[in-house]
Design an enzyme around this catalytic site. Structure first.
Site, PDB file in Angstrom:
ATOM      1  N   LYS A 152       0.822  -1.201   0.000  1.00 36.07           N
ATOM      2  CA  LYS A 152       0.000   0.000   0.000  1.00 36.07           C
ATOM      3  C   LYS A 152       0.863   1.262   0.000  1.00 36.07           C
ATOM      4  O   LYS A 152       1.947   1.292   0.577  1.00 36.07           O
ATOM      5  CB  LYS A 152      -0.863  -0.050   1.266  1.00 36.07           C
ATOM      6  CG  LYS A 152      -1.946   0.991   1.331  1.00 36.07           C
ATOM      7  CD  LYS A 152      -2.945   0.637   2.432  1.00 36.07           C
ATOM      8  CE  LYS A 152      -3.842   1.829   2.720  1.00 36.07           C
ATOM      9  NZ  LYS A 152      -4.527   2.351   1.537  1.00 36.07           N
ATOM     10  N   CYS A 211      -3.111   8.880  -7.685  1.00 36.64           N
ATOM     11  CA  CYS A 211      -4.227   8.589  -6.791  1.00 36.64           C
ATOM     12  C   CYS A 211      -5.328   9.628  -6.967  1.00 36.64           C
ATOM     13  O   CYS A 211      -5.097  10.821  -6.770  1.00 36.64           O
ATOM     14  CB  CYS A 211      -3.792   8.560  -5.332  1.00 36.64           C
ATOM     15  SG  CYS A 211      -5.177   8.203  -4.231  1.00 36.64           S
TER      16      CYS A 211
END
Lengths: 298, 327
Positions: B64, B149
């Site tokens: 992550k 993102c």
């Protein structure tokens, strides 16, 4: 009292992924069903309050697994655990599809997941269930009454003493009320039903039953509460327990994509030294001591 | 730019002897034993997957995204299922670089698979500073730069502007000696322009695509479903869109491509390889089929054997070559 028995954060050490078959499906209440799954390994590992994720073995719509808690294990004549049951209420795409599952249906599932309820070590446990939220308490009651053991770790039952269990069950109306014969068959367990419209049992919310039980000065007053249901109900129960100085555990249900800590979807606010932080319900819960949570009014 | 050593991880993490076909792939300076990686944000920090995945099988792990300091993430609900897909707006919930270094790197680098770090910063300097810190861990396989993102303010900016994409990649290359992969967003008019810029900045490879920006609405409540209103779409629903991006970028750049987007079956893997991806990342499928990545490695070996193919490079980019005999 008991400690929360969650494992190391970020680990689901006993989980595994399986394909299994649906063995049977039966009605528990209006729009609520119990499904029996032929998954021996998962059945022998899973603890009351733990959950697993399940989805059809093929297809991409619905896509994600859905979390369901253990309803109960199925034990054969030799005392061996052979299967398990979980309960669901039809609310959306997946549960609508599930209501058509026939015996033989192939499913993909992974678990057991989450921490589960701790083994109860007090004298009188009050289980509070709202709607479908009553279903995890069948296994809790069997365990607390000393009628059945769960999981494959004998250490779970070191110094175990059976305790009294009461179920306070709240539901919309008599029409929606679940068949509680699985609970009634245990014989020794008080079942206190309340309906919102007064069509059966006590009229009003189950939280009033909880308030009364906790207010009692009787020596048989509950000394611990496990609660599962709609959030407003759970937080009311948590406040009543805090005021009565009775420990309380909540079983949270937050939207989940994976169930094992990878996606960081299912977060809830947990108190920290400097306020609160989002924590993953799937691996740090779903069972939380109520006083560890940061919610309105606490 | 300093002269950099090559990172041959194919011998340190050798392919299990289950196949006769060569599965090793080259991603710039990075050589991997096979092309099946797992995508950032869908594999936790690998601990979460240990019960389901035999790490010794997969080509690489991308944990992550981490940021210089911890982020609390977006308010829930953070995910919602859509038709054959899901929207997420996690918001880079993470404990920050220091915790990554002390808690996650020791675990990740102890595993039987090459592990990357995936980083995001708010400024070019933050990316470079994180790269400098992570350069102290040569046991990492490389850095993947999250410049794509959609769920944080400013997070996508570096990936939508070719000039800043080139700058951020170059600054990371100059700050550290690890192989660098730039992860691209599809939320642009021309993804090939950003891919070219990443290549010009010195990226060893580009990975694409991150999620497509999307939305879910509860019309009865007249409200968005996600706590952060908008989210990123992933899963099988986006596969044709992602495949198109890989195909276009493969025509536009010479650096290797890691294909991402709705990959869940071996046919999906083969399609991305044929379209020009040298490797793939399994993302959302990890959520609904947690053991899928390792199984796909076995299936890849089997399908290459069935196709009588001795080297995976005969497959990679084959759509862009004139028809030939064999596989």
């Amino acid at each position: 009292m008991v400690a929360n028995t969650s494992g190391e954060c970020g680990m689901v050490p006993h989980a595994d992924q399986h394909q299994a078959r649906v063995l049977a499906q039966r009605v528990l209440a209006h729009g609520t069903y119990a499904v029996r799954i032929d998954a021996r390994e998962l059945s022998t590992n899973i603890l009351p309050g733990q959950f697993f994720m399940i989805r059809p073995a093929t297809g991409t719509d619905p896509l994600l697994g859905r979390p369901f808690a253990l309803y109960d294990t199925i034990v054969d004549d030799h005392g061996d655990v052979t299967a398990f049951e979980f309960a669901y209420h039809v609310i959306g795409k997946m549960t609508g599809l599930m209501s058509h599952w026939e015996p033989g249906e192939q499913v993909e599932l992974w678990g057991p997941l989450g921490n589960g309820f701790p083994v109860y070590t007090g004298k009188h446990l009050l289980c509070v269930g709202g709607g479908i939220g009553y279903t995890p308490f069948l296994a809790v009651a069997r365990e607390t009454l000393g009628l059945r053991k769960y999981g494959n770790k004998p250490s779970r039952y070191e110094n175990f003493q059976p305790a009294k269990v009461t179920l306070a069950y709240g539901v919309q109306s008599k029409r929606h009320r679940a068949d509680l014969s699985d609970f009634e068959s245990m014989g020794t367990m008080p079942l206190l039903i309340s309906t919102d419209d007064g069509s059966e049992g006590r009229a009003g919310f189950v939280t009033e039953t909880v308030r009364e039980l906790l207010d009692s000065s009787h020596e048989d007053r509950p000394d611990g509460v496990y609660c599962c249901g709609p959030e407003p109900m759970m937080y009311t129960v948590a406040r009543l327990c805090r005021d009565a100085r009775v420990p309380c555990w909540l079983s949270l249900e937050t939207p989940m994509a994976c169930g094992f800590g990878a996606c960081f979807s299912c977060v809830t606010r947990v108190k920290t030294d400097d306020g609160w932080d989002y924590r993953r319900t799937c691996i740090e819960g779903p069972i939380f001591p109520a006083d560890s949570l940061a919610y309105d009014g606490v | 730019m300093p002269q950099l050593a090559s990172f041959d991880l194919s011998s340190r993490f050798s392919t299990l002897a289950t196949t006769t076909a060569k599965l090793e792939v080259q991603l710039g300076r990075l050589r991997l034993r096979n092309p099946i990686l797992v995508a950032s944000g869908t594999f936790g920090y690998a601990r979460e997957m240990a019960a389901f995945v035999d790490f010794a099988k997969i080509g690489g792990i991308i944990p992550k995204t981490i940021t210089p300091v911890g982020r609390i993430g977006n308010p829930p609900p953070r995910t919602v299922e859509t038709a054959s897909g899901m929207l997420n707006s996690i918001g880079l919930d993470n404990d920050g670089l220091d915790t990554f270094i002390t808690k996650h790197i020791p675990y990740l680098t102890s595993l039987a698979a090459p592990a990357f770090a995936n980083i995001a910063g708010r400024t070019i300097e933050e990316y470079a500073e994180m790269a400098r810190r992570l350069d102290e861990f040569p046991q990492l396989a490389g850095l993947e730069l999250n410049i794509s993102c959609p769920n944080v303010t400013g997070g996508v900016d570096f990936g939508t502007n070719p000039e800043s994409a080139e700058k951020v990649v170059r600054s990371v290359r100059e700050a550290c000696s690890l192989p660098v992969v730039a992860k691209l967003t599809p939320n642009v008019t021309d993804i090939t322009a950003v891919a070219k810029a990443a290549a010009a900045g010195g990226a060893d490879a580009v990975s694409l695509v991150n999620t497509f920006q999307g939305m879910a609405i509860n019309w009865r409540k007249r409200k968005p479903v996600l706590g952060n209103v908008l989210g990123g779409l992933s899963g099988p629903a986006i596969k044709p869109l992602a495949l198109r991006c890989v195909y276009q970028v493969a025509k536009a750049v010479d650096i290797p491509i890691i294909g991402i987007g709705g990959i869940s079956t071996i046919d999906d893997v083969m399609e991305f390889l044929v379209a020009g991806a040298s490797a793939v990342q399994i993302g959302t499928a990890n959520f609904y089929n947690p053991g899928v990545s390792a199984r796909l490695v076995d299936e890849l070996a089997a399908i290459l054997a069935a196709e009588d193919c001795s080297d995976i490079h005969e497959i990679i980019g084959s759509i862009h070559r004139p028809p030939a005999t064999g596989c």
